[in-house]
Enzyme design. Structure first.
Site, PDB file in Angstrom:
ATOM      1  CG  LEU A  59     -16.561  33.588  37.014  1.00 33.73           C
ATOM      2  CD1 LEU A  59     -16.721  33.792  38.511  1.00 33.73           C
ATOM      3  CD2 LEU A  59     -15.291  34.282  36.515  1.00 33.73           C
ATOM      4  N   GLY A  60     -17.350  29.447  34.991  1.00 29.44           N
ATOM      5  CA  GLY A  60     -17.215  27.999  34.875  1.00 29.44           C
ATOM      6  C   GLY A  60     -18.562  27.316  34.945  1.00 29.44           C
ATOM      7  N   GLY A  74     -20.616  23.590  36.188  1.00 22.69           N
ATOM      8  CA  GLY A  74     -20.575  22.373  36.987  1.00 22.69           C
ATOM      9  C   GLY A  74     -21.721  21.457  36.609  1.00 22.69           C
ATOM     10  N   GLY A  75     -21.844  20.356  37.329  1.00 18.97           N
ATOM     11  CA  GLY A  75     -22.864  19.379  37.008  1.00 18.97           C
ATOM     12  C   GLY A  75     -24.281  19.894  37.226  1.00 18.97           C
ATOM     13  CG  PHE A  76     -25.894  19.564  40.233  1.00 22.23           C
ATOM     14  CD1 PHE A  76     -26.675  18.599  39.642  1.00 22.23           C
ATOM     15  CD2 PHE A  76     -24.872  19.176  41.086  1.00 22.23           C
ATOM     16  CE1 PHE A  76     -26.466  17.264  39.914  1.00 22.23           C
ATOM     17  CE2 PHE A  76     -24.668  17.841  41.368  1.00 22.23           C
ATOM     18  CZ  PHE A  76     -25.466  16.881  40.776  1.00 22.23           C
ATOM     19  N   GLY A  77     -25.144  23.471  37.437  1.00 24.82           N
ATOM     20  CA  GLY A  77     -25.341  24.874  37.126  1.00 24.82           C
ATOM     21  C   GLY A  77     -24.067  25.550  36.656  1.00 24.82           C
ATOM     22  CB  VAL A 114     -19.932  29.906  38.766  1.00 26.04           C
ATOM     23  CG1 VAL A 114     -19.533  31.062  39.689  1.00 26.04           C
ATOM     24  CG2 VAL A 114     -20.345  28.698  39.587  1.00 26.04           C
ATOM     25  CE  LYS A 157     -22.673  26.615  42.947  1.00 29.57           C
ATOM     26  NZ  LYS A 157     -22.626  25.487  43.928  1.00 29.57           N
ATOM     27  CG  ASP A 207     -17.204  17.231  46.111  1.00 28.76           C
ATOM     28  OD1 ASP A 207     -16.352  16.356  45.873  1.00 28.76           O
ATOM     29  OD2 ASP A 207     -17.750  17.904  45.226  1.00 28.76           O
TER      30      ASP A 207
END
Length: 686
Positions: free
Chosen positions: A374-375, A377-380, A382, A397, A492
């Site tokens: 799905l996408g 990010g900076g730390f993993g 999804v 995630k 955030d």
């Protein structure tokens, strides 16, 4: 007279200069312009060191013979980047070059190469491997480096926050790219075509820097396209006059190997200051030579299989010893498994969450295939998943095990989000700890993130949907700040962290940066966290997160939902950055605050949208004491309380602005004037 000794003494240098001037493969810079249509000759007009060499018309930066080597090749003369019309800025420039990267395997390389602009071409202290022959662990990121590099990287290094093992990035004074993207190009129909940097196929890269717009575009494409792609892969706002000295800038290339030996080639290179570089003559370049070398690489895996068999035969005695040692270690291994099981049970008792098995999550995501992604990010990453026993669709995630910050996020999500229950918060269903694997399981949100609906032209939300989303986010934040047993500071809040369920209801998610504390106590945060554009001024200065800093981010989000504009963007009229709050405030000063709204909205309720925009500005007040608490924010949105009668554009700039509250609890004391906020790319976030 023609045989005079003095004449003969001068004759040969003149003859050499004449011969150099007509060489087809290199040209001396004339007004900041040069071109290399191939590379040949021992007297080539380049400065090379390390493993760099020239052969068969190719500039070979690394030969691949040994591991952990670096190579450099630079145009030998410094270029004058001083802008004649404006001595305070750097000149514009454009460059293009053909390159090829060949690893020992068709799909595996060992680090990459970089196009470099720098003030000093001495890289004797730089390290190979992940440092690309440019920097080392002691000077990486230092402002005194005066280096701008375009990295073509084929290894994913978590320490530099690389996005993948096949990317192009813009580096300024360090190897954490200010912007990066997976290698590829856009067709004339704007379809994206992915490119593999490894495998040896020749590719062409363009770098165009416009000093007037302070904008750099980077474009890549397969070799010898009929024309350069019209859409760049990367478009980065950056002012290089703060990085490079201007009067003496060197241009060239750097490359490095790691454990595996790889070869990095440059086939041709063209450069020009203040203009388009001359087109490369493809017929004069050694493209056929590169293609033949790349074709040989196709058979390399088979050769390595034979080598592997021979190596295994040689290692049989060692394997026997290893088996004997493993028997001795068996008891220790079983003890560790028992301890791990005991720790897992204690974990479950403490946090009260159901634990998913790694096998179930592996089945749910088809082995974490890209089609389920799905996408990132900076730390993993999804993934979408379908749980095998319940057939429930979930979002999973997968936290990067190499990231220490990722482990902190994993813990924060479990400790905080695992105990929260609210209709406007993403529900954490459970987790999985399997060896080094850290996985979190959430409710699946079929309509994705809010930012995709606001900033994509083919999607649009009506005002009723947007107003319900705003009230939903505010309701969730009220629960976090005032209605739960502890105070939770999210840290955030932004549109990409707001997910939409099947009925377009807002769910606030991503609690990896969240912190909690008891009511009446103080939050213990000393590090700036969040995304630029949403960060309150006192947070940028002190690094101290409070309920007021969350409310500042909520105010930005409210205006973003109404206006469908990023918190910070570059004004097309003058090329200057513009903050969303300033945009809304300017419309209000002109007489109609609703002039700032998304032009696609035609069914809005004017009273509601005025409340949203004015309340958004009030929540973004420079003084944290002037921002309303969430209880009052909810009353404003529900129309149970009216906005202050003296709320006007000019009063929003006063640090001593006073807002009446319906409770006696005082704001955290961080009042100060608003500092200049740093600007970075908001399109990707964490």
């Amino acid at each position: 007279m023609l045989h005079h000794p003095c004449f003969l003494h001068l004759q040969y240098p003149i003859l050499v200069l004449l011969l150099l001037s007509v060489r087809p493969d290199a040209a001396v810079a004339d007004g900041g312009e040069f071109i290399f249509d191939g590379f040949s000759g021992a007297d080539l007009n380049l400065t090379m060191d390390g493993d760099a060499s020239v052969a068969d018309g190719l500039l070979r930066l690394t030969s691949g013979r040994l591991s952990f080597l670096k190579g450099h090749a630079f145009y030998p003369y410094p270029l004058d980047f001083t802008e004649v019309s404006n001595g305070s800025s750097l000149a514009s420039f454009s460059t293009t070059f053909l390159f090829s990267i060949m690893g020992p395997y068709i799909d595996l390389s060992s680090h990459g190469l970089a196009f470099v602009l720098c003030s000093n071409k001495d890289f004797s202290s730089a390290l190979p491997g992940q440092f690309l022959g440019l920097l080392n662990q002691w000077n990486n990121g230092n402002a005194t480096n005066h280096i701008v590099a375009i990295e073509l990287d084929t290894i994913m290094n978590s320490e530099f926050q690389d996005i993948d093992s096949n990317h192009i990035g813009v580096d300024i004074n360090g190897l954490i790219s200010v912007s990066s993207a997976t290698a590829g190009y856009y067709t004339p129909t704007h379809a994206f075509r992915k490119l593999s940097l490894t495998g040896g196929q020749p590719m062409q890269l363009w770098v165009d820097y416009d000093s007037n717009q302070a904008m750099m575009n980077v474009t890549v494409a397969p070799c010898c396209l009929s024309s350069k792609p019209s859409w760049p892969l990367l478009s980065v706002a950056c002012n290089l006059s703060t990085v490079l000295p201007g009067t003496a800038v060197y241009a060239g290339f750097s490359s490095a190997n790691g454990v595996l030996g790889s070869r990095h080639y440059i086939l041709g290179w063209s450069f020009k200051l203040n203009g388009e570089p001359a087109a490369l003559n493809y017929s004069a370049l050694s493209i056929k030579t590169i293609q033949e070398l790349a074709a040989q690489l196709q058979y390399q895996p088979h050769t390595n299989k034979i080598k592997t068999i021979i190596l295994c035969a040689a290692l049989l005695p060692t394997v026997g010893i290893a088996i004997a040692v493993s028997a001795t270690l068996f008891k220790l291994h079983m003890k560790r498994r028992l301890d791990a099981r005991r720790n897992q049970l204690e974990w479950q008792r403490e946090y009260g969450l159901p634990s998913f098995t790694y096998k179930d999550l592996l089945i749910a995501t088809s082995g974490f295939k890209d089609k389920m992604l799905l996408g990132k990010g900076g730390f993993g990453s999804v993934f979408k998943g379908l749980l095998p026993h319940s057939n429930r669709t979930v979002a999973i995630k997968r936290v990067s095990p190499e990231s220490k910050q990722g482990m902190k996020e994993f813990m924060a999500e479990i400790v905080i989000l695992g105990h929260l229950r609210h209709r406007n918060l993403v529900q954490l269903l459970g987790y999985c700890r399997h060896k080094q694997q850290l996985l979190l399981v959430y409710d699946y949100m079929p309509n994705g993130s809010l930012d995709c609906h606001l900033h994509t032209q083919d999607r649009n939300l009506c005002w009723a949907q947007r107003f319900r989303i705003i009230k939903g986010i505010a309701s969730g934040l009220f629960y976090l700040h005032e209605d739960w047993e502890q105070v939770v500071i999210h840290r955030d809040i932004k549109t990409s962290n707001v997910l939409l369920d099947g009925e377009m209801n807002a769910r606030l998610g991503d609690f990896g940066l969240a912190r909690s504390h008891a009511h009446g106590a103080d939050a213990h945060t000393t590090r700036v966290a969040g995304t630029w554009g949403y960060i309150a001024p006192e947070l940028a200065r002190l690094g101290k997160a409070t309920k007021a800093t969350d409310i500042f981010a909520l105010g930005v989000l409210m205006m973003e939902v109404a206006c469908a504009r990023r918190p910070i963007w570059v004004n097309s009229a003058d090329g200057e950055p513009l903050a969303l709050a300033d945009w809304v405030l300017a419309a209000w000063r002109r007489g109609s605050i609703t002039d700032a709204i998304d032009p696609r909205l035609d069914d809005y309720v004017e009273e509601e949208i005025e409340v949203v925009l004015k309340l958004g500005l009030l929540c973004c007040h420079p003084s944290p004491n002037a921002r309303p608490r969430m209880r009052l924010v909810m009353q404003y949105l529900d129309r149970d309380a009216a906005l202050p009668t003296d709320l006007q554009p000019d009063t929003l700039l006063m640090s001593n602005f006073d807002v009446s509250q319906d409770d006696n609890e005082m704001h955290e004391q961080h009042a100060m004037s608003c500092p200049t906020t740093a600007i970075t790319d908001l399109s990707r976030g964490r």
